[in-house]
Design an enzyme around this catalytic site. Structure first.
Site, PDB file in Angstrom:
ATOM      1  N   SER A   1       0.852  -1.188   0.000  1.00  0.00           N
ATOM      2  CA  SER A   1       0.000   0.000   0.000  1.00  0.00           C
ATOM      3  C   SER A   1       0.885   1.235   0.000  1.00  0.00           C
ATOM      4  O   SER A   1       2.034   1.193   0.458  1.00  0.00           O
ATOM      5  CB  SER A   1      -0.889   0.003   1.249  1.00  0.00           C
ATOM      6  OG  SER A   1      -1.562   1.243   1.400  1.00  0.00           O
TER       7      SER A   1
ATOM      8  N   TYR B   1      -1.708  -0.272  10.380  1.00  0.00           N
ATOM      9  CA  TYR B   1      -1.800  -0.633   8.967  1.00  0.00           C
ATOM     10  C   TYR B   1      -0.503  -0.292   8.241  1.00  0.00           C
ATOM     11  O   TYR B   1       0.025  -1.101   7.463  1.00  0.00           O
ATOM     12  CB  TYR B   1      -2.978   0.093   8.333  1.00  0.00           C
ATOM     13  CG  TYR B   1      -3.291  -0.333   6.924  1.00  0.00           C
ATOM     14  CD1 TYR B   1      -3.958  -1.537   6.675  1.00  0.00           C
ATOM     15  CD2 TYR B   1      -2.939   0.459   5.831  1.00  0.00           C
ATOM     16  CE1 TYR B   1      -4.252  -1.935   5.376  1.00  0.00           C
ATOM     17  CE2 TYR B   1      -3.237   0.069   4.533  1.00  0.00           C
ATOM     18  CZ  TYR B   1      -3.892  -1.124   4.315  1.00  0.00           C
ATOM     19  OH  TYR B   1      -4.181  -1.515   3.025  1.00  0.00           O
TER      20      TYR B   1
END
Length: 296
Positions: free
Chosen positions: A160, A173
């Site tokens: 990501s 995350y």
């Protein structure tokens, strides 16, 4: 790529990147094992609050691809469990006799962890590390012996932009996705001599059910994505097919000189500054801005 075999994780959601990746590989002649923890994918907070979780996305995907002539198997499994990871890889070997491509797409989304570091529930931090980082490791660990035997393989890890750049209220995350990038680079050093490449894709904003966590039933997601797309140089948010196309290239023999890379795929990135727009064309042409249907 006809005759090659791929395992793609996280394929339960109809609007997700996993299904787009599977379709892209199937169009290139790849036989597939598509997996998820639940048949419709794991619902996120918004889907749970609105009761909009998918049905049997894996079965629907398999039926679609089989109708187009592809060989597809569906298998359920939790990648955060090493035994399940072995079983998912074993399904490819048992069914097709080989494994050429592994796409680690499955991951736990941001949720209760998305807040200031002092307020992150410890169990949520553990969950993201278990699924996003350890799960990716377990799948690679189970697949690599089979690839090494054949001295060929393509591993594509979906990280990501949160793993590459600073993101507020995102410590768990971001840590998990940055770990995937570090693992990708290290694995590329270990596996290159066996003809196995390992790369990570780092998507930015993509129009999936994870694009927003706002639980409001009145939210117009299409309008929200159109507005956010105007702050991206290419003028739109990403589509799952954008990720599928990038995976298909990295999974192909043509990418053999690319390994150990973390590749942004974010349309140039979000910017807080106004973007200069081109003048209107003299003749009618394709739209310069996506319609609602394109982002829904």
């Amino acid at each position: 790529m006809t005759g090659q075999v791929a395992v793609v994780t996280g394929c339960g959601k109809p609007d997700g990147m996993g299904q787009a990746i599977a379709r892209a590989l199937a169009r290139s002649g790849v036989s597939l094992v598509v997996t998820d923890k639940e048949r419709g994918g794991v619902a996120n907070d918004r889907q749970r609050s609105l009761g909009t979780a998918a049905g049997d996305g894996l079965a629907d995907l398999a039926a679609e691809l089989r109708a187009s002539g592809s060989e597809v198997e569906t298998v359920l499994g939790d990648i955060s469990q090493a035994a399940d990871a072995e079983r998912l890889i074993g399904a490819a070997i048992t069914t097709f006799g080989r494994l050429d491509i592994l796409v680690n797409n499955a991951s736990a989304p941001q949720g209760a962890d998305r807040q200031d570091v002092e307020d992150v529930p410890l169990e949520w931090f553990d969950r993201l590390i278990d699924v996003n980082l350890k799960g990716t490791f377990y799948m690679c660990w189970a697949a690599i012996p089979h690839m090494r035997k054949r001295r060929y393989g393509r591993i594509v890890n979906i990280s990501s932009m949160a793993g590459l750049t600073a993101a507020p209220a995102s410590v768990a995350y971001s840590a998990s996705k940055a770990g995937v990038i570090g693992m990708t680079r290290a694995l590329s050093m270990d596996l290159g001599p066996w003809g196995i490449t390992v790369n990570a894709l780092c998507p930015g904003l993509v129009a999936t059910s994870r694009a927003t966590m706002d639980p409001s039933p009145d939210l117009d997601i299409g309008e929200m994505l159109l507005a956010r797309g105007r702050s991206i140089p290419v003028g739109r948010v990403g589509q799952p097919d954008d990720i599928g196309a990038a995976v298909r290239f990295l999974a192909s023999p043509e990418s053999s000189y690319i390994t150990g890379q973390a590749i942004p795929i974010d349309g140039g990135g979000l910017t807080p500054f106004p973007l200069r727009q081109p003048p209107a064309p003299l003749e009618a042409g394709p739209p310069t801005e996506p319609t609602k249907e394109m982002v829904s």
